[in-house]
Design a protein around this motif. Structure first.
Motif, PDB file in Angstrom:
ATOM      1  N   LEU A  15       0.822  -1.212   0.000  1.00  0.00           N
ATOM      2  CA  LEU A  15       0.000   0.000   0.000  1.00  0.00           C
ATOM      3  C   LEU A  15       0.853   1.258   0.000  1.00  0.00           C
ATOM      4  O   LEU A  15       0.381   2.331  -0.391  1.00  0.00           O
ATOM      5  CB  LEU A  15      -0.941   0.006   1.207  1.00  0.00           C
ATOM      6  CG  LEU A  15      -1.920  -1.173   1.303  1.00  0.00           C
ATOM      7  CD1 LEU A  15      -2.781  -1.044   2.567  1.00  0.00           C
ATOM      8  CD2 LEU A  15      -2.804  -1.260   0.068  1.00  0.00           C
ATOM      9  N   ASP A  16       2.095   1.123   0.453  1.00  0.00           N
ATOM     10  CA  ASP A  16       2.984   2.283   0.463  1.00  0.00           C
ATOM     11  C   ASP A  16       4.422   1.793   0.561  1.00  0.00           C
ATOM     12  O   ASP A  16       4.699   0.720   1.121  1.00  0.00           O
ATOM     13  CB  ASP A  16       2.673   3.204   1.642  1.00  0.00           C
ATOM     14  CG  ASP A  16       3.332   4.579   1.503  1.00  0.00           C
ATOM     15  OD1 ASP A  16       3.811   4.896   0.386  1.00  0.00           O
ATOM     16  OD2 ASP A  16       3.379   5.322   2.503  1.00  0.00           O
ATOM     17  N   CYS A  17       5.322   2.561  -0.038  1.00  0.00           N
ATOM     18  CA  CYS A  17       6.757   2.297   0.056  1.00  0.00           C
ATOM     19  C   CYS A  17       7.473   3.540  -0.446  1.00  0.00           C
ATOM     20  O   CYS A  17       6.839   4.453  -1.000  1.00  0.00           O
ATOM     21  CB  CYS A  17       7.143   1.054  -0.749  1.00  0.00           C
ATOM     22  SG  CYS A  17       7.127   1.281  -2.540  1.00  0.00           S
ATOM     23  N   PRO A  18       8.785   3.649  -0.255  1.00  0.00           N
ATOM     24  CA  PRO A  18       9.503   4.856  -0.689  1.00  0.00           C
ATOM     25  C   PRO A  18       9.380   5.151  -2.184  1.00  0.00           C
ATOM     26  O   PRO A  18       9.594   6.292  -2.597  1.00  0.00           O
ATOM     27  CB  PRO A  18      10.957   4.540  -0.307  1.00  0.00           C
ATOM     28  CG  PRO A  18      10.842   3.607   0.852  1.00  0.00           C
ATOM     29  CD  PRO A  18       9.653   2.764   0.549  1.00  0.00           C
ATOM     30  N   LEU A  19       9.029   4.153  -2.993  1.00  0.00           N
ATOM     31  CA  LEU A  19       8.873   4.381  -4.428  1.00  0.00           C
ATOM     32  C   LEU A  19       7.553   5.071  -4.760  1.00  0.00           C
ATOM     33  O   LEU A  19       7.398   5.613  -5.853  1.00  0.00           O
ATOM     34  CB  LEU A  19       8.953   3.049  -5.184  1.00  0.00           C
ATOM     35  CG  LEU A  19      10.254   2.257  -5.030  1.00  0.00           C
ATOM     36  CD1 LEU A  19      10.176   0.960  -5.828  1.00  0.00           C
ATOM     37  CD2 LEU A  19      11.458   3.074  -5.477  1.00  0.00           C
ATOM     38  N   PHE A  20       6.613   5.036  -3.841  1.00  0.00           N
ATOM     39  CA  PHE A  20       5.327   5.704  -4.045  1.00  0.00           C
ATOM     40  C   PHE A  20       5.516   7.186  -3.712  1.00  0.00           C
ATOM     41  O   PHE A  20       5.207   7.639  -2.606  1.00  0.00           O
ATOM     42  CB  PHE A  20       4.241   5.083  -3.162  1.00  0.00           C
ATOM     43  CG  PHE A  20       3.806   3.698  -3.582  1.00  0.00           C
ATOM     44  CD1 PHE A  20       4.510   2.978  -4.525  1.00  0.00           C
ATOM     45  CD2 PHE A  20       2.679   3.110  -3.020  1.00  0.00           C
ATOM     46  CE1 PHE A  20       4.120   1.706  -4.909  1.00  0.00           C
ATOM     47  CE2 PHE A  20       2.267   1.831  -3.395  1.00  0.00           C
ATOM     48  CZ  PHE A  20       2.996   1.131  -4.349  1.00  0.00           C
ATOM     49  N   ILE A  21       6.036   7.935  -4.655  1.00  0.00           N
ATOM     50  CA  ILE A  21       6.415   9.315  -4.376  1.00  0.00           C
ATOM     51  C   ILE A  21       5.242  10.287  -4.445  1.00  0.00           C
ATOM     52  O   ILE A  21       5.297  11.380  -3.887  1.00  0.00           O
ATOM     53  CB  ILE A  21       7.514   9.765  -5.357  1.00  0.00           C
ATOM     54  CG1 ILE A  21       7.060   9.535  -6.795  1.00  0.00           C
ATOM     55  CG2 ILE A  21       8.823   9.034  -5.082  1.00  0.00           C
ATOM     56  CD1 ILE A  21       8.040  10.026  -7.843  1.00  0.00           C
ATOM     57  N   ASP A  45       2.527  14.957   0.562  1.00  0.00           N
ATOM     58  CA  ASP A  45       2.956  16.352   0.498  1.00  0.00           C
ATOM     59  C   ASP A  45       4.256  16.506  -0.281  1.00  0.00           C
ATOM     60  O   ASP A  45       4.542  17.556  -0.848  1.00  0.00           O
ATOM     61  CB  ASP A  45       3.145  16.916   1.905  1.00  0.00           C
ATOM     62  CG  ASP A  45       1.823  16.960   2.676  1.00  0.00           C
ATOM     63  OD1 ASP A  45       0.776  17.033   2.011  1.00  0.00           O
ATOM     64  OD2 ASP A  45       1.866  16.921   3.917  1.00  0.00           O
ATOM     65  N   THR A  46       5.039  15.426  -0.304  1.00  0.00           N
ATOM     66  CA  THR A  46       6.352  15.475  -0.967  1.00  0.00           C
ATOM     67  C   THR A  46       6.277  14.946  -2.387  1.00  0.00           C
ATOM     68  O   THR A  46       7.272  14.498  -2.941  1.00  0.00           O
ATOM     69  CB  THR A  46       7.374  14.644  -0.178  1.00  0.00           C
ATOM     70  OG1 THR A  46       6.868  13.303  -0.040  1.00  0.00           O
ATOM     71  CG2 THR A  46       7.608  15.242   1.186  1.00  0.00           C
ATOM     72  N   ALA A  47       5.074  14.981  -2.984  1.00  0.00           N
ATOM     73  CA  ALA A  47       4.900  14.420  -4.330  1.00  0.00           C
ATOM     74  C   ALA A  47       5.874  15.061  -5.312  1.00  0.00           C
ATOM     75  O   ALA A  47       6.106  16.265  -5.305  1.00  0.00           O
ATOM     76  CB  ALA A  47       3.469  14.657  -4.805  1.00  0.00           C
ATOM     77  N   ILE A  48       6.472  14.226  -6.156  1.00  0.00           N
ATOM     78  CA  ILE A  48       7.482  14.664  -7.123  1.00  0.00           C
ATOM     79  C   ILE A  48       7.040  14.238  -8.515  1.00  0.00           C
ATOM     80  O   ILE A  48       6.536  13.140  -8.705  1.00  0.00           O
ATOM     81  CB  ILE A  48       8.859  14.035  -6.816  1.00  0.00           C
ATOM     82  CG1 ILE A  48       9.309  14.418  -5.401  1.00  0.00           C
ATOM     83  CG2 ILE A  48       9.900  14.468  -7.833  1.00  0.00           C
ATOM     84  CD1 ILE A  48      10.549  13.673  -4.959  1.00  0.00           C
ATOM     85  N   SER A  49       7.224  15.115  -9.444  1.00  0.00           N
ATOM     86  CA  SER A  49       6.955  14.735 -10.833  1.00  0.00           C
ATOM     87  C   SER A  49       8.247  14.229 -11.451  1.00  0.00           C
ATOM     88  O   SER A  49       9.174  14.993 -11.706  1.00  0.00           O
ATOM     89  CB  SER A  49       6.427  15.939 -11.621  1.00  0.00           C
ATOM     90  OG  SER A  49       6.302  15.604 -12.978  1.00  0.00           O
ATOM     91  N   LEU A  50       8.329  12.924 -11.664  1.00  0.00           N
ATOM     92  CA  LEU A  50       9.554  12.335 -12.193  1.00  0.00           C
ATOM     93  C   LEU A  50       9.881  12.862 -13.579  1.00  0.00           C
ATOM     94  O   LEU A  50      11.041  12.944 -13.967  1.00  0.00           O
ATOM     95  CB  LEU A  50       9.425  10.811 -12.236  1.00  0.00           C
ATOM     96  CG  LEU A  50       9.336  10.096 -10.899  1.00  0.00           C
ATOM     97  CD1 LEU A  50       9.280   8.595 -11.154  1.00  0.00           C
ATOM     98  CD2 LEU A  50      10.498  10.429 -10.000  1.00  0.00           C
ATOM     99  N   SER A  51       8.857  13.233 -14.333  1.00  0.00           N
ATOM    100  CA  SER A  51       9.088  13.631 -15.721  1.00  0.00           C
ATOM    101  C   SER A  51       9.899  14.917 -15.811  1.00  0.00           C
ATOM    102  O   SER A  51      10.503  15.208 -16.839  1.00  0.00           O
ATOM    103  CB  SER A  51       7.754  13.805 -16.440  1.00  0.00           C
ATOM    104  OG  SER A  51       6.967  14.771 -15.790  1.00  0.00           O
TER     105      SER A  51
END
Length: 744
Positions: free
Chosen positions: A209-215, A251-257
């Motif tokens: 349900l969650d892990c460090p890859l779920f940015i 809150d720390t969502a990152i756009s990888l693109s």
């Protein structure tokens, strides 16, 4: 490498992605296989975990990566361990899925999976990767499951159980629980019932349900239904059927693109989901070589093709090389093609094929041609031709051209049956170096474990370890031990022979360190093995050090162990020290002397194995020749080279002493699997002189003793090296003989 990750939703596939990133790879896409019917939670599949598949669609958004999904159309049709391309099998769904991913994202070169212990699953992923020209990454493979589970939790994997199917796991109590909460209980069940704490035996399945890859977001499961498949049984089986879930943005969502500079057009759609359709191919997509590719070879006169062969009927070695090929050959690959084709013809003459080959020694004249040599090698020796497993292999460079042995020199060990256990792991992992290609880590046949040459490669990165030659030697031994452990043995207790190839680039002081490191490693490993309760009897192995011009990957050292793995644990494996009642008559005027023993290393398993290394140094040559008649000291020149007369005498002595050791330990020449004679090219001994002298000595022995049979081909191989010896620091032998005899 750019990686597509196979994701089931479980903790293992997610942690495998994290490990791939740790080792420098980049996850650029996800791939998932799901049931054809959304209402179905679990398929009757040996390959795929599908419970919780309704939620996997959200992984694209959580990770900001494209997700490719395919509905499983196939079923389990090919159930044997080694997979063969089978239309309609569920594995072909994976092929179609990954083929489409590769088409849309051409920069992808590797596939990540969460395989831990299942050879069945690993081999099928490797098969698909091989067909698509991709590298399999399996960083969880063979890891200690207790430590691995704790690692996953410590590194932020938040996963819940979505299926339980083991004694001690109750659907009512344990479904939907976080693995961190269940850890203590799982370890208790391991002690009580021997379950796999990571669920590798099907005891339970998880959904991350969650892990460090779920940015970008985490998954929240709002509502689910428990479905019982076998209520009331000792080990009730229950699964979770998701009814409602939502994503909770981070809150720390990152756009990888934003940071992605790749030119792949499909990667512009970050977080998108692609449905992969298409029917099964009607034939294998694997690249198949036509017969014409292996038969369209340069014509070579028969008198330039040389063969040697041992005389055992059930297991024997064949060696083949070309005489004076440097005058016409375009390179090692061309010579190799001719030699392999000739060996293939020899095998066919006995009713055999490449599937009967256990081991291959590949000697080449120039390591710079290693890549093209491998390309030629795979034209002949393929997994399709070896359904029981491809042979193990060692490869070194030798000074072949200096003695007119051509650019490629091959020795194959052949068995007349297919009762072999082959370990061929192609996935890159933390376990041991992968074998990406048609050769395997080890082959076990009739209690003998033939291990591939091991370099000092760091398994996860497949790069030579830092620290110099002694560090490489230690890593090579660690790798060898990992392979041995798969066969429930240890190189510290079960080794018969260690052959250590040292590169000529290794300075002499470093060779001293190599010897010290090997002695200390084997001693420490043996003590550790015994401390863990190892009960096997311990062999006293023999050692041979060979100096070669170069090794693969410009390595400083390569280790090649041969181990005894008894089927019966009670089999005596201690070396025999007391001679048998057999006696050997004096030959050529030689009489036993105390100094003869200093020439011999032997490891004998009573009634089964006799391994001998015979070392003839310059001092021994003097002793041998001082006893001879009709040979004057003037025959020895001032450069310490050996005259023809001396060499004939020396090789008669070698045959005499080998015969003595064989007979005294209850063996015969008919039991010989292989016999190699190593000589340093700097000695100035012409190959023809050496070969003729050895052949004459064997012929003379056969005339004196009817139990010795000789044939058209010699039973020995002449192998040129830069130097050879019984220690890394003093490789000063004039002649070295290595004999391995085996009774069944």
């Amino acid at each position: 490498m750019k990686v597509v990750a196979l994701v089931s939703g479980g903790k293992d596939s997610c942690y495998a992605m994290m490990k791939s990133i740790q080792y420098g790879h980049e996850i650029v896409a996800l791939a998932n296989l799901m049931p054809a019917d959304d209402s179905v939670d679990e398929l009757d599949s040996f390959m795929y975990q599908t419970v919780g598949h309704q939620i996997i669609v959200s992984y694209a958004e959580c990770m900001g990566l494209p997700l490719f999904r395919r509905r499983i159309q196939g079923s389990t049709r090919h159930q044997t361990l080694n997979y063969k391309t089978t239309p309609g099998d569920e594995v072909e769904d994976m092929f179609i899925l990954l083929n489409e991913v590769k088409r849309q994202i051409p920069s992808i070169t590797a596939v990540s999976s969460g395989a831990i212990a299942s050879d069945y699953q690993r081999l099928r992923v490797e098969s698909v990767c091989s067909r698509l020209g991709l590298v399999s990454l399996a960083y969880l493979w063979k890891q200690d499951q207790s430590l691995l589970l704790q690692e996953m939790i410590s590194n932020g994997i938040l996963a819940i159980t979505v299926k339980v199917a083991a004694i001690g796991l109750d659907p009512a109590k344990h479904l939907g629980k976080e693995i961190a909460f269940l850890t203590a209980h799982l370890h208790k069940l391991k002690e009580l019932y021997g379950i796999n704490v990571c669920g590798e035996g099907g005891e339970y399945e998880t959904l991350t349900l969650d892990c460090p890859l779920f940015i970008n977001a985490r998954i929240v499961l709002d509502e689910f239904q428990t479905v019982l498949h076998s209520p009331g049984s000792i080990a009730s089986v229950g699964v979770i059927h998701p009814l409602a879930f939502h994503l909770e943005n981070k809150d720390t969502a990152i756009s990888l693109s934003e940071n992605d500079k790749t030119s792949d057009s499909s990667l512009e759609k970050k977080g998108s989901v692609f449905v992969v359709q298409g029917d099964f191919p009607q034939r294998s997509e694997a690249t198949c070589q036509s017969n014409s590719e292996t038969t369209n070879l340069v014509e070579v006169r028969d008198d330039r093709i040389c063969i040697s062969k041992t005389k055992k009927d059930d297991i024997f070695s064949i060696c083949c090389w070309l005489q004076d090929s440097c005058k016409t050959s375009a390179g090692s690959h061309e010579d190799l093609a001719v030699v392999l084709k000739h060996i293939e013809s020899q095998l066919a003459g006995y009713g055999f094929g490449w599937e009967h080959v256990l081991y291959i020694h590949l000697y080449i004249a120039d390591m710079n041609e290693f890549a093209t040599v491998n390309e030629t090698y795979v034209r002949f020796i393929t997994q399709e031709k070896c359904p029981f497993g491809v042979p193990s292999r060692s490869t070194i460079e030798l000074p072949l051209l200096q003695v007119s042995l051509g650019r490629a020199y091959i020795e194959v060990l052949v068995a007349n049956d297919n009762r072999k256990n082959v370990l061929h792991v192609q996935s890159i992992s933390s376990w041991a170096p992968s074998c990406i290609g048609p050769y395997s880590q080890a082959t076990l046949h009739k209690e003998i474990l033939h291990m591939a040459g091991q370099l000092g490669l760091d398994p996860p990165t497949m790069r030579l370890c830092n620290g110099g030659p002694s560090a490489e030697l230690e890593q090579a031994l660690v790798n060898s031990e990992a392979v041995a452990n798969v066969f429930n043995c240890s190189i510290s207790t079960s080794a018969i022979v260690f052959t250590i190839y040292c590169s000529a680039h290794t300075p002499l002081p470093e060779r001293f360190k190599i010897q010290e490191k090997q002695d200390s490693f084997l001693k420490q490993t043996r003590l550790l093995h015994l401390d863990k309760g190892g009960k096997c009897k311990i062999l006293d192995p023999i050692f041979l050090y060979l100096l070669a011009p170069d090794l693969p990957k410009r390595a400083s050292v390569e280790v090649k162990p041969i181990l005894f793995v008894p089927e019966d644990e009670e089999t005596a494996v201690t070396s025999v020290h007391n001679p048998s009642s057999f006696t050997v008559a004096n030959r050529w005027g030689f009489q036993h002397a105390q100094w003869h023993d200093s020439c011999i290393q032997k490891c004998v398993v009573s009634g089964k194995i006799c391994a001998i290394i015979l070392s003839i140094t310059e001092n021994i040559v003097v002793k041998i020749c001082s006893e001879s008649l009709g040979v004057n000291d003037e025959d020895m020149d001032h450069q310490n080279s050996v005259s023809k007369g001396h060499m004939e005498r020396v090789l008669r002595f070698c045959v005499f002493l080998l015969d003595k050791v064989i007979v005294e330990n209850g063996f015969s020449w008919e039991d010989t699997m292989n016999l190699r004679t190593y000589f340093p090219t700097a000695s100035g001994i012409p190959l023809e002189t050496l070969s003729l002298a050895f052949k004459n000595a064997m012929d003379e022995l056969a005339e004196m003793d009817q139990r010795v049979q000789v044939g058209k081909e010699p039973i020995f191989n002449i192998v040129p090296v830069l130097a050879a010896g019984s220690s890394a620091a003093s490789m000063n032998n004039i002649i070295t003989c290595e004999l391995f005899a085996h009774k069944f």
